[in-house]
Design a protein around this motif. Sequence first.
Motif, PDB file in Angstrom:
ATOM      1  N   GLU A 409     -13.680  -4.669   0.778  1.00 57.69           N
ATOM      2  CA  GLU A 409     -12.773  -4.835  -0.365  1.00 57.69           C
ATOM      3  C   GLU A 409     -13.579  -5.455  -1.499  1.00 57.69           C
ATOM      4  O   GLU A 409     -13.972  -6.627  -1.434  1.00 57.69           O
ATOM      5  N   HIS A 410     -13.839  -4.665  -2.523  1.00 65.08           N
ATOM      6  CA  HIS A 410     -14.666  -5.129  -3.633  1.00 65.08           C
ATOM      7  C   HIS A 410     -13.907  -6.128  -4.503  1.00 65.08           C
ATOM      8  O   HIS A 410     -12.678  -6.208  -4.476  1.00 65.08           O
ATOM      9  N   HIS A 411     -14.685  -6.833  -5.298  1.00 69.35           N
ATOM     10  CA  HIS A 411     -14.078  -7.819  -6.195  1.00 69.35           C
ATOM     11  C   HIS A 411     -13.187  -7.145  -7.235  1.00 69.35           C
ATOM     12  O   HIS A 411     -12.115  -7.648  -7.578  1.00 69.35           O
ATOM     13  N   ASP A 412     -13.617  -5.986  -7.730  1.00 70.90           N
ATOM     14  CA  ASP A 412     -12.846  -5.242  -8.732  1.00 70.90           C
ATOM     15  C   ASP A 412     -11.784  -4.424  -8.001  1.00 70.90           C
ATOM     16  O   ASP A 412     -12.053  -3.339  -7.496  1.00 70.90           O
ATOM     17  N   VAL A 413     -10.567  -4.951  -7.943  1.00 70.30           N
ATOM     18  CA  VAL A 413      -9.495  -4.332  -7.170  1.00 70.30           C
ATOM     19  C   VAL A 413      -9.001  -3.074  -7.881  1.00 70.30           C
ATOM     20  O   VAL A 413      -8.742  -3.089  -9.086  1.00 70.30           O
ATOM     21  N   ALA A 414      -8.869  -1.984  -7.131  1.00 65.60           N
ATOM     22  CA  ALA A 414      -8.382  -0.716  -7.679  1.00 65.60           C
ATOM     23  C   ALA A 414      -6.963  -0.471  -7.194  1.00 65.60           C
ATOM     24  O   ALA A 414      -6.738  -0.214  -6.014  1.00 65.60           O
ATOM     25  N   LEU A 415      -5.991  -0.595  -8.112  1.00 65.47           N
ATOM     26  CA  LEU A 415      -4.605  -0.275  -7.785  1.00 65.47           C
ATOM     27  C   LEU A 415      -4.226   1.016  -8.490  1.00 65.47           C
ATOM     28  O   LEU A 415      -4.779   1.352  -9.546  1.00 65.47           O
ATOM     29  N   PHE A 416      -3.255   1.734  -7.900  1.00 67.70           N
ATOM     30  CA  PHE A 416      -2.893   3.051  -8.401  1.00 67.70           C
ATOM     31  C   PHE A 416      -1.456   3.059  -8.894  1.00 67.70           C
ATOM     32  O   PHE A 416      -0.634   2.230  -8.489  1.00 67.70           O
ATOM     33  N   GLU A 417      -1.173   3.998  -9.760  1.00 70.57           N
ATOM     34  CA  GLU A 417       0.188   4.145 -10.245  1.00 70.57           C
ATOM     35  C   GLU A 417       1.101   4.518  -9.082  1.00 70.57           C
ATOM     36  O   GLU A 417       0.796   5.408  -8.296  1.00 70.57           O
ATOM     37  N   GLY A 418       2.212   3.821  -8.977  1.00 68.95           N
ATOM     38  CA  GLY A 418       3.150   4.050  -7.863  1.00 68.95           C
ATOM     39  C   GLY A 418       4.033   2.834  -7.689  1.00 68.95           C
ATOM     40  O   GLY A 418       4.633   2.344  -8.658  1.00 68.95           O
ATOM     41  N   THR A 419       4.089   2.321  -6.478  1.00 68.50           N
ATOM     42  CA  THR A 419       4.867   1.121  -6.187  1.00 68.50           C
ATOM     43  C   THR A 419       3.988   0.147  -5.404  1.00 68.50           C
ATOM     44  O   THR A 419       2.879   0.487  -4.979  1.00 68.50           O
ATOM     45  N   LEU A 420       4.512  -1.069  -5.218  1.00 63.36           N
ATOM     46  CA  LEU A 420       3.792  -2.028  -4.383  1.00 63.36           C
ATOM     47  C   LEU A 420       3.605  -1.472  -2.972  1.00 63.36           C
ATOM     48  O   LEU A 420       2.547  -1.622  -2.360  1.00 63.36           O
ATOM     49  N   ARG A 421       4.614  -0.780  -2.471  1.00 64.02           N
ATOM     50  CA  ARG A 421       4.546  -0.240  -1.117  1.00 64.02           C
ATOM     51  C   ARG A 421       3.437   0.811  -0.991  1.00 64.02           C
ATOM     52  O   ARG A 421       2.655   0.791  -0.047  1.00 64.02           O
ATOM     53  N   THR A 422       3.390   1.728  -1.950  1.00 66.44           N
ATOM     54  CA  THR A 422       2.368   2.776  -1.861  1.00 66.44           C
ATOM     55  C   THR A 422       0.972   2.211  -2.052  1.00 66.44           C
ATOM     56  O   THR A 422       0.003   2.750  -1.502  1.00 66.44           O
ATOM     57  N   ASN A 423       0.826   1.128  -2.789  1.00 64.28           N
ATOM     58  CA  ASN A 423      -0.485   0.513  -2.958  1.00 64.28           C
ATOM     59  C   ASN A 423      -0.904  -0.279  -1.730  1.00 64.28           C
ATOM     60  O   ASN A 423      -2.094  -0.371  -1.429  1.00 64.28           O
ATOM     61  N   LEU A 424       0.060  -0.834  -1.011  1.00 60.72           N
ATOM     62  CA  LEU A 424      -0.267  -1.580   0.204  1.00 60.72           C
ATOM     63  C   LEU A 424      -0.627  -0.643   1.351  1.00 60.72           C
ATOM     64  O   LEU A 424      -1.330  -1.037   2.293  1.00 60.72           O
ATOM     65  N   MET A 425      -0.118   0.590   1.308  1.00 60.36           N
ATOM     66  CA  MET A 425      -0.474   1.610   2.298  1.00 60.36           C
ATOM     67  C   MET A 425      -0.227   1.128   3.728  1.00 60.36           C
ATOM     68  O   MET A 425      -1.053   1.310   4.624  1.00 60.36           O
ATOM     69  N   SER A 426       0.927   0.486   3.940  1.00 61.13           N
ATOM     70  CA  SER A 426       1.263  -0.026   5.275  1.00 61.13           C
ATOM     71  C   SER A 426       2.770   0.031   5.460  1.00 61.13           C
ATOM     72  O   SER A 426       3.537  -0.237   4.534  1.00 61.13           O
TER      73      SER A 426
END
Length: 557
Positions: A409-426
Amino acid sequence: MTALTGGGLLLRSFRRHRGRLSAATALLCGHQAAETLVPVLIGVTIDQAVSTGDTTRILLWLAVLAALFTSLTICWRFGARLGVVAQQRETHQLRIEVVSRVLDPRGHRTGQRAGEIMQIATSDAERAMSAMHATALVPAAATALTVAAVSLLTINVPLGLAVLVGVPVLVAILQMLGPLLTRRAAAAQEAAGHTTALATDLVRGVRALRGIGAQDSAATAYRRSSRTTLAASLRAATTNGVYQGTSAAVSGLFLAAVAGFAGWLAVEGTITIGELITVVGLAQFIAEPVRLLAIAGQLLANARASASRVAALLSAPTVLTPGTRTGPLPDRGVTIDGVTYRTLTGLDLAVGPGETLGVVGYEQRDCDALVDLLSGTVPPDEYEGTITIGGVPATELELATGRREVLVEHHDVALFEGTLRTNLMSDEPSGALRAAAAEDIVAAHPDGLDHPVADRGITLSGGQRQRIGLARALAAAPPVLVLRDPTTAVDAMTEERIAHGIAELRGDASTVLITSSPALLAVADRVVVIADGKVVATGTHTELSEVDARYQEAVLR
């Protein structure tokens, strides 16, 4: 494997849609043939019906004209539809190929930035496939010119010969500008790609630029790049304008000469009034297929330039050549044995099964090199030494297996357009959210995990983005988790909670904490210190804090 060229890419695309393109071309040829026959039938109607005053013949020839217009309408509608479908489907397929190539986990050696790749995946893919439209236009225009020439030969041989000889000469003259069009179009597209890449970088780093007061310098750099792109675009547009203007002027003069010669023949009585009208009508109509040939030349020039850029990306060599071994692996953990890479010199480092290892680098470039090695993005020929994952040399592992074992997990966090749920991928992220001290982010919104997140997470604060990224990494539960500075954007109390949360959640799994945070280093089983590219000290955080002055200066706050 032979590298894909721009011409090869276009030929491949044509083969993939040869059925639709063949049908579209045939229908468009039919449309152009019917268009050409309109002045011919009008002339015949005048000679056969209007001049004789025969009402029956007038009605008959009007019916023939109606049938002709119906045919050309049907041919145009379905021919154009088939051509557009083929072009758009191949454009879509090409974009998928570009994105798949960019997302290939083996990487690519293009040297291009994200903005340039975006330009290739969008504008260049679309321009390249305009060649399909151009290749349908050429036979359609040739059909129109052939029908016109035959009609003129039937009326008067010198007229027909003038068209048969003159039109190819005109086309040849116009095609001499083709290579210049291609070069100018390629230069304009490349300049636009550089400017797009710069704009993407500036938008991504706008907060940092404002923080250091460099927004004026950034704006100057973008203005300079934009002016270069403008100059290249204007040169390409000027060339296109000269090309179109020359084609219109030359074809207009030629057709005026044909019409003038036909008028002289009508005065002498060599041809009838209906034939004169046919000749004048054809002389005016021939401008259309000549214009189509000019447009086709321009489209093909631009398409070849764009196709070459797309082909260069698709055929770029991969960075990595992974092995073939898959899991399960005989052991857990990672070992770096005598590795020399960039600023690292003979580095020895190991994290065992269930161990939490803290790594302090006095120089950030050493940490950067270590993260790259652990990420599995460095080809073996670029470093010396051995990297072992789960007891197996990393070079022997299939790529997905290696990255499933070690998650960075790099320091520069990459989040994507969507929801918190889709970004957590769990499906069940509650434990990871708690460990990352991110539960308050979810609780703060009525939608909870379904709260929308904008592209790159810009609707969240820096600390919130960092915690969501950390929660996502923890939820993945890899055998070895590498975290690079995961708490730089949070306060001290939150950092303390995160440190204990990571230690509790990871339990028997291996964790590498590359950080200078005393809270995180305190929960590590062991801390190694890297200086001048190698390990210079090892111990617990408490031990090093007591005896190492340089460690105290770097870590204690």
